[in-house]
Structure formats: C-alpha cells, structure tokens
Design an enzyme around this catalytic site. Structure first.
Site, mmCIF file in Angstrom:
data_model
loop_
_atom_site.group_PDB
_atom_site.id
_atom_site.type_symbol
_atom_site.label_atom_id
_atom_site.label_comp_id
_atom_site.label_asym_id
_atom_site.label_seq_id
_atom_site.Cartn_x
_atom_site.Cartn_y
_atom_site.Cartn_z
ATOM 1 N N HIS A 1 0.868 -1.171 0.000
ATOM 2 C CA HIS A 1 0.000 0.000 0.000
ATOM 3 C C HIS A 1 0.909 1.226 0.000
ATOM 4 C CE1 HIS A 1 -3.192 -2.745 1.973
ATOM 5 N NE2 HIS A 1 -3.408 -2.659 0.676
ATOM 6 N N GLU B 1 1.737 3.286 3.110
ATOM 7 C CA GLU B 1 2.308 2.589 4.264
ATOM 8 C C GLU B 1 3.797 2.413 3.991
ATOM 9 O OE1 GLU B 1 -0.059 -0.933 4.853
ATOM 10 O OE2 GLU B 1 -1.933 0.223 4.837
ATOM 11 N N HIS C 1 3.375 -3.999 6.367
ATOM 12 C CA HIS C 1 2.323 -2.995 6.238
ATOM 13 C C HIS C 1 2.426 -1.985 7.378
ATOM 14 C CE1 HIS C 1 -0.353 -5.024 3.124
ATOM 15 N NE2 HIS C 1 0.605 -5.912 3.348
ATOM 16 N N GLU D 1 2.175 -5.783 10.547
ATOM 17 C CA GLU D 1 1.808 -4.371 10.673
ATOM 18 C C GLU D 1 2.861 -3.745 11.593
ATOM 19 O OE1 GLU D 1 -0.765 -2.828 9.230
ATOM 20 O OE2 GLU D 1 -1.819 -4.558 8.370
#
Length: 649
Positions: free
Chosen positions: A245, A248, A377, A469
């Site tokens: 993404h 990110e 991410h 993440e």
C-alpha cells in the site's frame, strides 16, 4: 515612356534579386521554406509534462513548428491514447519515447536526439503489443531516423523510470562502513541506494526487477546470496515485500535499511549475518507500489494518510487483487483426499482488472521456489497469518485457520516475540489490544477480506507468508525512523532465520536423477509442498514427530518417520529415492492433472517487464474489416488520419 521604362527596370531588379538561401533538404519544387531559428522554450504539451527535462525546441524532429501544430497532429494524438489502446502495456515508456521526438530536449537552443538503443530495446519488447491490435509500428519512432548513437551525445528518455534521475545525493567518503541514512527515500533515491549497496557487496548481492508498475517504474529487488542470481541446491529462498500500500511507507524504509545492514555487517564479519547469507538466498522488494508511494509522498511525512496513495495508479488495492483461492480451498476441505495446495488460478479471475504489479508478483512466485515470506504494512502493530478470508463470507471476524495453523503461529510469534514493543505487555500502547493474543492474530479473525497476497502464496505455491503491521503511523516523520528500525531489526533477522525450521531434502530416482514436482506430504496436514527443478524441497514444520511421504506420477510412494527436536534450529535432511512402477493409481493422476499450472493461462504468457498482456484480449481486426477497431480514435483528424498505422497487406 519614362513610366514604362521604370516599370520594366523594377521587374528586372525583382527577377535578378538573390533567392533566399535554402538549408539542405529544404528545397521543395524549386522553392525554399523559411528557416525558423531554433529556440529553447518551456514544455507546454500536456502529455509530455512529466519528461525528465523542462525545455523543448521548435521545430521538432518532425518539423512541426508550434504547440498548436503538434497538438492537432496524429502523432501527438497517438501517444496520448496508446495507454488505452494497449491497455497499459509499455506505459509510459512509449509515450515518453514519443515525447522525445515530438518535444525534443533542448540545450543551448539545440535539440538533443534520444538514444537509439533505448528505442531498439523498447521496440523489441513492445512490437508484439502492436501486432496484437493489428497496428504498425509508428514511423516517428523509427530508431534509425530520429534517434542517435551514444557517441553522438544522445539522452535516455526513460532514465527517470529506472531511478537514474534525481538520484541520492553523494555522502562524504569518510563515513563508517556501517553508516545508514535514516530518511524517507524517493523512488530514484531508493533505486540508487539499492544499486550502491549491491555494488559495495557485489560478491554477495545483486539487483533485479520483477516487472513494471502501471506507470512504468521498475519493481526493484536486491538479493543476497553466496551465488547472486542463481538458485543453489538445498538453499532456501526467502523474501520480504514492503510498500504494498503506497501510503504505508515504514516497510519500504525498513527494507532499504536492512539491505545496507546486511551488506555492511557481512563485510565486517558479523557471524550471524554471514551464516544467514551463506545459507539462505534473500530477496528484498522494498516497494511493490511505487506509483502509490509518490502520491502519498506529496502529502508529506507526518500526514497519517489512510487513503491517499494506498492504491495503485489504476486505483486498485494490491492486497485485494490476487485470485481468491481461499474460497476454493474451503470447498475442497470437505472432499476426502483433496489437496489444499497448488490450486490453479480460475479463468474467471482474468476477466477482471488485474494490476501489472500483481501479475509481476505471481510470475515471480512461479520463477523462484520461495519457502518463506512476509509483507510489511502499517497502521497497526500486530502480526497476522492466513487465512485472511473467513470460511463463512458473511462473518467479518471469524477464526479461519489453515491446515498449517501450528506452523503459522510459530512463524508469527518468531517476529512478534523478537519485537520489543509487540512483546510489551502494556495495553495502553500502539497495538495494545492484541497483547492478550501475544501480538499475533489469525487474519480473518481480525477482519476478513478476499484477494490477499498471503493466502495466494500459501494456496498456489510452496511459500508461507505472514503480514506484519509494523506501526500505527503509516507515514511517520523522519526523526522517528531510527527508533522504528531498532525496534524491528532483531525481528526482521529472527524471522528470516525461521526459513531453516522443519525439514529439507532431495527427491530422486534410483539413478540419482532429480524428480521435479514430486509431492511431499505430512500425515494429518492437508497441505503438500512440491519439489523444485533440481528435486530439492523444504517443508516448514514445528517441533514434533511426523510421518512424511514423497510421491510422484509414475513412482511408488515412500514414507518416513521424522522427529524434529524442540531446540533444533536448522532444517533436518530427509531425502527420498523413488522407484518407478508399471501402473499407478488414476486418483493420483487426476490429482496431479488437477493441480498442474495451465501452460496456456494468461500468467504464463505475461511478460512483466514489457507488460505484454493477454493475447486477443483487446481484439484485432477480422480479415473482412476495412479498418481496425482502433481507427475510430482518429476520426476527428479528417484529412490527417494516420494511414501509416495501417499494416500493409
């Protein structure tokens, strides 16, 4: 009489007046065209404003003398619509190449020709795309006529796409070998840093591209191995992917820093890093979505953007763009003897919009026998693992384990436990709501979505992939990057070392010949891995005792009992020698045929670098048609239609 004489004299003077001097090649039927003096001007052509230079010259190489003449020409219209005609293939390469002819670079009121080798390489890669829509190669992209050799002082109009423009600034030469600049890297700075790192450690590193983004940027990878560029027998393949993404960005920067760290520490003799690189082939792809990153970067660091730049230039979310194989896995789960691995891509998937970035990753996965992977991410602080799609589609938060639930939990914990913040028991911090779970969670139990990359890795290939993440801020300030690196460095290394857990070996026949695509099965786990081209395999497993079997079409099955000790840090060696059989079960044949890759599927035909799409997808002119379907794009040109685009029959 006098008046008549004066008129006659005037006629004689006009007749004997010297004709204006003609430049070579300007004589036209005995007349001379007016010579327009070249002058550098700012580029005002909307389709050429993103070239790597700021000034052009009139007339251009087609002798078009003004902006208006160019904008109303068939040549300019073509470069403006090629993106649509070719469905994004060779974009924006062809447009930039066309701009180098229609809006040539100007220096000191002189036009600079683009390089011939750039034109020739692009023509070689993109000509099949023109053939697919029954279009001739444009005359103004004639590599011999409008382009020059490097010895003539040409310029590369595509250098910007390869990160050769706006490169990273030179740093002092007396910096220590371990120096890492903790900053946000633009695309070109990222490419420059990766290339410099590979050059510094050329005996263990190299860079390569897995393909192009929609806007034509190379998807650069830096690889570390004792034999860069080659798969070595029994050496497992590992990958990290960042910036899926575009907004990110932490994962992207972490992988740039990791590349520099691996290089410098290997040179300094760090035993942990040397052991890792000597026994593993490591691939780092810092930015899978460089187009989205550029859009997010315009907002600037510190802007916690949740939307801007997340998607690609095609407005696609890459982590929703992969084939949904999870639904098929759930369907198969209830069928006795069915495999939940190497599931083929359904043909219906290709009916939708598939990003070139997605295709490039899928092609990459097929070309290298990856064993372990993680996608980095941002926006939270937790480690998730497959499945990401709920077994009941209407349930948005439902625990949905794979057959390898124990393996995935072991892998996720390897990252989480080595991360000082994720392993912190405080519930008031970023990611605190996952403390009671140990900082890890099944993806579908967190939130369910389809088309994810991790599920695709597991169900289509041998590769196990988790999602990390890495922080609650998607685009943090530069002063935070140093701390983020130190929080993740140990976890990044620890997770890479997990590629050596479980077993590995070679499957061969009684003569020692390797057997490709043999299945390695574990009793009680409905998910197999297959052998690579050299007959080698890797099967990630937790500690315990397992019944392992190897089988291949035309060979008898061989079974072995294997115990993996709890403290074992290296994969145990388990080889298999298979003996041929005269007949073998039709059930196995059906299973093998069911799960084989279709050699005619669009992915097999896709060239990720030239972005060649699906043959026939755009349609061509049928034998009876006078003009191809794309001719309507030029209907507004009246007398100036591009007949030169029609192929000669």
């Amino acid at each position: 009489m006098v008046l008549r004489f004066l008129l006659l004299l005037g006629g004689l003077l006009r007749a004997t007046k010297p004709a204006p001097r003609c430049e070579t090649g300007q004589e036209t039927l005995g007349q001379c065209q007016t010579v327009q003096k070249a002058k550098c001007v700012d580029i005002a052509l909307s389709s050429c404003t993103d070239v790597a230079y700021t000034q052009m010259v009139y007339p251009n190489f087609l002798d078009q003398k003004s902006r208006e003449v160019i904008e109303y020409s068939s040549e300019y219209l073509l470069i403006s619509v090629l993106h649509n005609l070719l469905q994004g293939e060779c974009n924006p390469d062809l447009r930039l190449l066309g701009c180098s002819v229609l809006a040539p670079q100007c220096q000191k009121d002189k036009a600079i020709k683009p390089c011939r080798h750039v034109c020739e390489n692009l023509k070689k890669n993109c000509l099949p795309a023109f053939d697919a829509i029954d279009m001739a190669w444009p005359y103004f992209l004639d590599c011999d006529r409008f382009f020059a050799g490097e010895e003539e002082g040409c310029f590369d109009p595509l250098a910007k796409l390869r990160g050769e423009v706006d490169a990273e600034e030179d740093l002092p030469s007396d910096l220590p070998a371990t120096f890492i600049q903790f900053k946000h890297h633009s695309y070109s700075q990222m490419v420059s840093t990766l290339k410099k790192t590979a050059s510094k450690c050329s005996h263990i590193a190299t860079t390569y591209s897995i393909g192009r983004s929609f806007e034509g940027k190379d998807l650069f990878v830096i690889e570390f191995s004792t034999k860069p560029g080659h798969h070595e027998l029994l050496k497992p393949e590992f990958k990290y992917i960042g910036n899926m993404h575009g907004n990110e960005v932490v994962g992207k920067e972490l992988l740039i820093y990791l590349a520099q760290y691996l290089c410098s520490e290997y040179l300094l003799g760090n035993p942990r890093i040397q052991a890792l690189i000597n026994n593993t082939r490591i691939h780092l792809l810092p930015s899978l979505n460089p187009d989205g990153y550029e859009l997010a970067a315009e907002e600037g660091a510190g802007y916690n953007g949740w939307v801007i730049g997340r998607q690609t230039a095609q407005n696609l979310d890459l982590n929703r763009n992969f084939p949904d194989l999870t639904s098929e896995a759930y369907r198969r789960a209830g069928i006795r003897g069915a495999h939940l691995d190497h599931i083929p891509i359904p043909q219906s998937y290709w009916w939708g919009k598939v990003a070139p970035e997605t295709k490039a990753v899928m092609k990459w996965l097929r070309s290298i026998p990856f064993v372990l992977s993680a996608s980095l991410h941002g926006g939270e602080l937790v480690v998730t693992y497959p499945y990401d799609y709920s077994r009941h589609p209407m349930e948005e938060k439902m625990f949905s384990p794979t057959p390898d639930e124990k393996v995935f939990k072991m892998l996720a914990k390897a990252y989480a436990d080595a991360h000082p913040v994720i392993s912190d028991r405080s519930e008031l911090r970023c990611g605190g709501n996952f403390v009671k779970r140990g900082g890890i969670i099944n993806g579908a139990e967190w939130y369910s979505f389809t088309g994810g990359m991790a599920d695709f890795n597991y169900l289509h290939t041998n590769c196990f992939e988790i999602t990390v993440e890495v922080g609650c801020e998607k685009f943090p300030l530069e002063e935070e990057l140093f701390t983020i690196w130190h929080e993740n460095k140990g976890a990044l290394l620890n997770y890479m070392e997990m590629v050596h857990r479980g077993i590995k070996g070679i499957v061969s026949d009684k003569f020692g010949n390797p057997i490709k695509n043999a299945r390695i099965s574990v009793r009680g786990i409905q998910h197999d891995v297959t052998t690579a081209a050299d007959g080698d395999y890797w099967r990630l497993l937790p500690p315990g005792t397992f019944i392992i079997s190897a089988q291949a079409p035309g060979y008898s099955r061989v079974m072995k009992r294997v115990t993996i000790p709890a403290r074992m840090k290296q994969a145990g060696r388990v080889d298999f020698v298979l003996r041929p059989v005269e007949t073998w079960p039709n059930k196995l044949l059906r299973r093998s045929m069911e799960d084989a890759y279709d050699p005619h599927d669009p992915l097999e035909l896709f060239d990720p670098h030239a972005q060649h799409g699906q043959p026939g997808a755009r349609g061509g002119s049928s034998p009876g048609r006078e003009k191809p379907w794309w001719w309507s794009y030029f209907s507004s040109l009246d007398l100036h239609k591009p007949l030169w685009l029609l192929k000669q029959r």
